[in-house]
Write an enzyme that holds these catalytic residues in place. Structure first.
Site, PDB file in Angstrom:
ATOM      1  N   CYS A   1       0.843  -1.192   0.000  1.00  0.00           N
ATOM      2  CA  CYS A   1       0.000   0.000   0.000  1.00  0.00           C
ATOM      3  C   CYS A   1       0.880   1.244   0.000  1.00  0.00           C
ATOM      4  O   CYS A   1       2.064   1.195   0.344  1.00  0.00           O
ATOM      5  CB  CYS A   1      -0.888   0.016   1.235  1.00  0.00           C
ATOM      6  SG  CYS A   1      -2.058  -1.346   1.335  1.00  0.00           S
TER       7      CYS A   1
ATOM      8  N   CYS B   1      -5.680   0.425   5.604  1.00  0.00           N
ATOM      9  CA  CYS B   1      -6.198  -0.930   5.783  1.00  0.00           C
ATOM     10  C   CYS B   1      -5.659  -1.511   7.094  1.00  0.00           C
ATOM     11  O   CYS B   1      -4.803  -0.918   7.753  1.00  0.00           O
ATOM     12  CB  CYS B   1      -5.801  -1.810   4.600  1.00  0.00           C
ATOM     13  SG  CYS B   1      -4.038  -2.244   4.547  1.00  0.00           S
TER      14      CYS B   1
ATOM     15  N   GLU C   1       0.960   3.678   2.060  1.00  0.00           N
ATOM     16  CA  GLU C   1       1.508   3.985   3.388  1.00  0.00           C
ATOM     17  C   GLU C   1       2.795   3.205   3.652  1.00  0.00           C
ATOM     18  O   GLU C   1       3.740   3.731   4.241  1.00  0.00           O
ATOM     19  CB  GLU C   1       0.488   3.665   4.488  1.00  0.00           C
ATOM     20  CG  GLU C   1      -0.775   4.491   4.430  1.00  0.00           C
ATOM     21  CD  GLU C   1      -1.903   3.820   3.648  1.00  0.00           C
ATOM     22  OE1 GLU C   1      -3.068   4.096   3.958  1.00  0.00           O
ATOM     23  OE2 GLU C   1      -1.613   3.017   2.729  1.00  0.00           O
TER      24      GLU C   1
ATOM     25  N   CYS D   1      -1.793  -2.016   7.196  1.00  0.00           N
ATOM     26  CA  CYS D   1      -1.092  -0.745   7.339  1.00  0.00           C
ATOM     27  C   CYS D   1      -1.242  -0.194   8.754  1.00  0.00           C
ATOM     28  O   CYS D   1      -0.285   0.342   9.312  1.00  0.00           O
ATOM     29  CB  CYS D   1      -1.595   0.270   6.318  1.00  0.00           C
ATOM     30  SG  CYS D   1      -1.035  -0.096   4.642  1.00  0.00           S
TER      31      CYS D   1
END
Length: 137
Positions: free
Chosen positions: A56, A90, A58, A93
């Site tokens: 992701c 999510c 992040e 993360c």
């Protein structure tokens, strides 16, 4: 649980939105993240989608920040491409962000309900990886 809200860093949201608008191209890059380091710098990154579960935005941002010497992050936000706005991290993360930056602030919410909360508010009663590491002797 009482969630304490903090100042919303609109400059950070705009940095992520700009990265999403200008750097996300096609299905491989659909999310952008921006974080403010403790020293005030803003770092941006985009996700690397892959059917095997690419990272992701992040998570890419954590590595990007470290490569730029920004090891302490204060606030983070993720924004979707195609003007989707702020997107909450999510579960994976949230756990990684908590483990790396237990005092991190995260911008979440939509439209006029955007707010800044602590990562611990997004992952209450969580497993804290550092608490379970054996002391090195």
């Amino acid at each position: 649980m009482t969630t304490q809200t903090h100042h919303v860093d609109h400059e950070l949201i705009e940095a992520a939105a700009d990265a999403a608008r200008t750097r996300c191209r096609g299905d491989n890059h659909t999310m952008a993240a921006a974080a403010r380091a403790q020293d005030g710098r803003i770092v941006t990154a985009v996700n690397a989608y892959h059917f095997t579960g690419g990272p992701c935005a992040e998570l890419v941002l954590i590595g990007t920040a470290a490569a730029q010497g920004a090891y302490e992050l204060d606030t983070i936000v993720a924004v979707g491409d195609r003007d989707r706005g702020v997107v909450a991290p999510c579960g994976r993360c949230r756990q990684v962000l908590l483990d790396y930056f237990p005092d991190l602030k995260v911008i979440v919410g939509e439209g006029d309900r955007v707010r800044t909360v602590l990562i611990t508010d997004l992952l209450p009663e969580s497993y804290v990886w550092a608490d379970h590491q054996l002391d090195a002797e």
